[in-house]
Write a protein that holds these residues in place. Structure first.
Motif, PDB file in Angstrom:
ATOM      1  N   THR A  58       0.818  -1.221   0.000  1.00  0.00           N
ATOM      2  CA  THR A  58       0.000   0.000   0.000  1.00  0.00           C
ATOM      3  C   THR A  58       0.852   1.272   0.000  1.00  0.00           C
ATOM      4  O   THR A  58       0.305   2.376  -0.034  1.00  0.00           O
ATOM      5  CB  THR A  58      -0.886   0.015   1.262  1.00  0.00           C
ATOM      6  OG1 THR A  58      -0.064  -0.341   2.373  1.00  0.00           O
ATOM      7  CG2 THR A  58      -2.032  -0.974   1.153  1.00  0.00           C
ATOM      8  N   ASP A  59       2.159   1.131   0.039  1.00  0.00           N
ATOM      9  CA  ASP A  59       3.043   2.307   0.107  1.00  0.00           C
ATOM     10  C   ASP A  59       2.939   3.185  -1.134  1.00  0.00           C
ATOM     11  O   ASP A  59       2.741   2.691  -2.243  1.00  0.00           O
ATOM     12  CB  ASP A  59       4.508   1.851   0.267  1.00  0.00           C
ATOM     13  CG  ASP A  59       4.853   1.494   1.713  1.00  0.00           C
ATOM     14  OD1 ASP A  59       4.054   1.808   2.621  1.00  0.00           O
ATOM     15  OD2 ASP A  59       5.932   0.905   1.923  1.00  0.00           O
ATOM     16  N   ASP A  60       3.120   4.492  -0.926  1.00  0.00           N
ATOM     17  CA  ASP A  60       3.224   5.421  -2.061  1.00  0.00           C
ATOM     18  C   ASP A  60       4.703   5.761  -2.288  1.00  0.00           C
ATOM     19  O   ASP A  60       5.580   5.253  -1.578  1.00  0.00           O
ATOM     20  CB  ASP A  60       2.356   6.663  -1.828  1.00  0.00           C
ATOM     21  CG  ASP A  60       2.777   7.451  -0.596  1.00  0.00           C
ATOM     22  OD1 ASP A  60       3.936   7.295  -0.134  1.00  0.00           O
ATOM     23  OD2 ASP A  60       1.959   8.240  -0.086  1.00  0.00           O
ATOM     24  N   VAL A  61       4.956   6.632  -3.253  1.00  0.00           N
ATOM     25  CA  VAL A  61       6.348   6.924  -3.602  1.00  0.00           C
ATOM     26  C   VAL A  61       7.090   7.593  -2.433  1.00  0.00           C
ATOM     27  O   VAL A  61       8.274   7.336  -2.222  1.00  0.00           O
ATOM     28  CB  VAL A  61       6.429   7.765  -4.902  1.00  0.00           C
ATOM     29  CG1 VAL A  61       7.863   8.201  -5.190  1.00  0.00           C
ATOM     30  CG2 VAL A  61       5.888   6.961  -6.082  1.00  0.00           C
ATOM     31  N   ASN A  62       6.362   8.407  -1.635  1.00  0.00           N
ATOM     32  CA  ASN A  62       7.009   9.002  -0.457  1.00  0.00           C
ATOM     33  C   ASN A  62       7.471   7.932   0.515  1.00  0.00           C
ATOM     34  O   ASN A  62       8.599   7.973   1.012  1.00  0.00           O
ATOM     35  CB  ASN A  62       6.032   9.928   0.292  1.00  0.00           C
ATOM     36  CG  ASN A  62       5.864  11.248  -0.431  1.00  0.00           C
ATOM     37  OD1 ASN A  62       6.763  11.700  -1.148  1.00  0.00           O
ATOM     38  ND2 ASN A  62       4.700  11.849  -0.265  1.00  0.00           N
ATOM     39  N   ASN A  63       6.595   6.991   0.806  1.00  0.00           N
ATOM     40  CA  ASN A  63       6.933   5.923   1.744  1.00  0.00           C
ATOM     41  C   ASN A  63       8.135   5.123   1.229  1.00  0.00           C
ATOM     42  O   ASN A  63       9.067   4.844   1.972  1.00  0.00           O
ATOM     43  CB  ASN A  63       5.770   4.932   1.913  1.00  0.00           C
ATOM     44  CG  ASN A  63       4.484   5.560   2.426  1.00  0.00           C
ATOM     45  OD1 ASN A  63       3.402   5.264   1.931  1.00  0.00           O
ATOM     46  ND2 ASN A  63       4.586   6.425   3.417  1.00  0.00           N
ATOM     47  N   LEU A  64       8.082   4.767  -0.040  1.00  0.00           N
ATOM     48  CA  LEU A  64       9.152   3.936  -0.614  1.00  0.00           C
ATOM     49  C   LEU A  64      10.471   4.694  -0.626  1.00  0.00           C
ATOM     50  O   LEU A  64      11.518   4.134  -0.280  1.00  0.00           O
ATOM     51  CB  LEU A  64       8.791   3.502  -2.044  1.00  0.00           C
ATOM     52  CG  LEU A  64       7.561   2.598  -2.204  1.00  0.00           C
ATOM     53  CD1 LEU A  64       7.274   2.352  -3.685  1.00  0.00           C
ATOM     54  CD2 LEU A  64       7.741   1.273  -1.477  1.00  0.00           C
TER      55      LEU A  64
HETATM   56  C1  LIG Z   1       3.189   6.798   3.915  1.00  0.00           C
HETATM   57  O1  LIG Z   1       3.086   8.126   3.505  1.00  0.00           O
HETATM   58  C2  LIG Z   1       1.896   8.764   3.882  1.00  0.00           C
HETATM   59  C3  LIG Z   1       1.905  10.144   3.251  1.00  0.00           C
HETATM   60  O2  LIG Z   1       2.279  10.106   1.918  1.00  0.00           O
HETATM   61  C4  LIG Z   1       1.817   8.806   5.400  1.00  0.00           C
HETATM   62  O3  LIG Z   1       0.574   9.369   5.784  1.00  0.00           O
HETATM   63  C5  LIG Z   1       1.931   7.392   5.961  1.00  0.00           C
HETATM   64  O4  LIG Z   1       2.006   7.424   7.369  1.00  0.00           O
HETATM   65  C6  LIG Z   1       3.166   6.697   5.421  1.00  0.00           C
HETATM   66  N1  LIG Z   1       3.160   5.316   5.839  1.00  0.00           N
HETATM   67  C7  LIG Z   1       4.226   4.708   6.317  1.00  0.00           C
HETATM   68  C8  LIG Z   1       4.085   3.252   6.646  1.00  0.00           C
HETATM   69  O5  LIG Z   1       5.290   5.277   6.470  1.00  0.00           O
END
Ligand SMILES: *[C@@H]1O[C@H](CO)[C@@H](O)[C@H](O)[C@H]1NC(C)=O
Ligand code: HEM
Ligand SMILES: *[C@@H]1O[C@H](CO)[C@@H](O)[C@H](O)[C@H]1NC(C)=O
Ligand SMILES: *[C@@H]1O[C@H](CO)[C@@H](O)[C@H](O)[C@H]1NC(C)=O
Length: 324
Positions: free
Chosen positions: A169-175
């Motif tokens: 479920t991660d987005d590019v920020n998380n990755l």
């Molecule tokens: C992933 O990023 C979102 C914002 O883009 C943030 O709200 C969320 O906490 C992050 N999840 C993890 C697992 O770091």
């Protein structure tokens, strides 16, 4: 013909190596005087195992990724739990690592240790590194020279998995945040995610996307409907789908072409195309399969440098699944 192929291969390897400077901790000829035929022995073991079951190939590749991301490329993922210690592989986020990856390494280690001058001199971490390279090549991926000299880790705990593996479920920020901690950049994320060209995803990893209301990531409606057929609501947890449906198991750039058609299996895959920061490189990889292979080899070498242990904080295990 064979020698021509060999020299072509050689040129290819050179081309890859001009794009990445050598590691300080590792070397390409680490076993040259210790166990000169080690790469051949590992390759034979991988070939044999892959002939028995194709899943060996994706299983080994994923095992390597998880090993490197949790506590470094030190084969700590191989350690079996005991009554006293719950090991890495038994964390819930081991996310169904297929047993065939483990079995490949154990068989290759056995073959290596059957040769007297090699016995107990090649680390499980290096065997997994070589086996992964061989697995990639066996399915038509790039061939690259591996760096060797990793020592095996002396700890493995389920707790150490926490926060070190990406989620579907991660987005590019998380990755980006997670991979940066391992010395890998956005291009590495895009390129290494191309591993999802092969292997399977269990329905449990995608059902939230098919039936939940919270997923906003776009998905091709026909693809989504096929996935719903293969993964009905509340399906049993052993059911799975192929990462790329209706295709042969060739390690080409079809993954990126699928992303352009909104057919990425996980949100973390599709995000690479919807996010404007990663989209241009996805577009390039979708049109240039050779670029994908060159870039993949380079990023795999980088992955192999993550958290490497040395003789001062590691050892060479006699059994890959237990500490000495
Ligand atoms: C992933 O990023 C979102 C914002 O883009 C943030 O709200 C969320 O906490 C992050 N999840 C993890 C697992 O770091
Ligand atoms: C970018 C973030 C990544 C995420 C979120 C992710 C997530 C996942 C998930 C959820 C699965 C399916 C597990 C299951 O349901 O059975 C999977 C499978 C797989 N992953 Fe990844 N992964 C990522 C990156 C990588 C990387 C970097 C590699 C290799 C270098 C890799 C290689 C694989 C392979 C080969 C499979 C198929 C395994 C099999 O068929 O047994 N993944 N991944
Ligand atoms: C993964 O962890 C679960 C428990 O969370 C365990 O039942 C399963 O056997 C583990 N898989 C492997 C391949 O070790
Ligand atoms: C692709 O596979 C799905 C099942 O996963 C099937 O329903 C669909 O008809 C196939 N499409 C083609 C073009 O073969």
């Amino acid at each position: 013909m064979a020698s021509m192929l060999k020299s072509l291969l050689f040129l290819f390897v050179i081309a890859i190596f001009t794009t990445i400077s050598p590691s300080k901790a590792l070397s390409r000829n680490f076993y040259a005087n210790i166990c000169p035929d080690v790469e051949e022995m590992v390759r034979e073991a991988v070939e044999k195992k892959a002939k028995e079951t194709f899943i060996t190939i994706p299983a080994t590749l994923r095992l390597y990724f998880h090993d490197c991301f949790v506590n470094g490329c030190d084969a700590s993922i191989m350690i079996a739990s005991t009554k006293q210690n719950k090991a890495e592989k038994d964390h819930e986020e081991n996310l169904s690592l297929a047993g065939d990856g483990f079995d490949t390494v154990i068989k290759a280690k056995k073959a290596v240790d059957a040769v007297s001058n090699c016995r107990y001199k090649v680390s499980c971490a290096d065997i997994l590194t070589m086996a992964t390279r061989d697995a990639i090549y066996l399915m038509g991926g790039p061939y690259y020279e591996v760096e060797l000299g990793r020592y095996d880790g002396v700890t493995s705990t389920a707790d150490s998995v926490e926060g070190n593996l990406p989620l579907p479920t991660d987005d590019v920020n998380n990755l980006t945040a997670l991979f940066a901690k391992k010395g890998l950049d956005v291009d590495d994320i895009i390129v290494l995610s191309g591993s999802h060209r092969v292997g399977v995803a269990h329905c449990t990893s995608i059902s939230h996307r098919l039936y939940g209301e919270d997923s906003t990531m776009p998905i091709d409606p026909v693809y989504a409907s096929n996935l719903r057929k293969a993964c009905p609501k509340d399906v049993d947890r052993n059911k799975f789908v192929f990462m790329v449906p209706n295709s042969s198991n060739v390690f080409d750039n079809a993954y990126y072409r699928n992303l352009k058609e909104l057919k990425g299996v996980f949100e973390s895959d599709q995000a690479l195309y919807t996010d404007p920061r990663s989209k241009p490189f996805v577009e390039e990889l979708a049109t240039d399969g050779q670029l994908f292979h060159r870039a993949f080899a380079r990023s795999m070498i980088k992955l192999g440098r993550v958290g490497v242990k040395t003789v001062s904080n590691g050892n060479i295990r006699r059994r890959c699944d237990a500490f000495n």
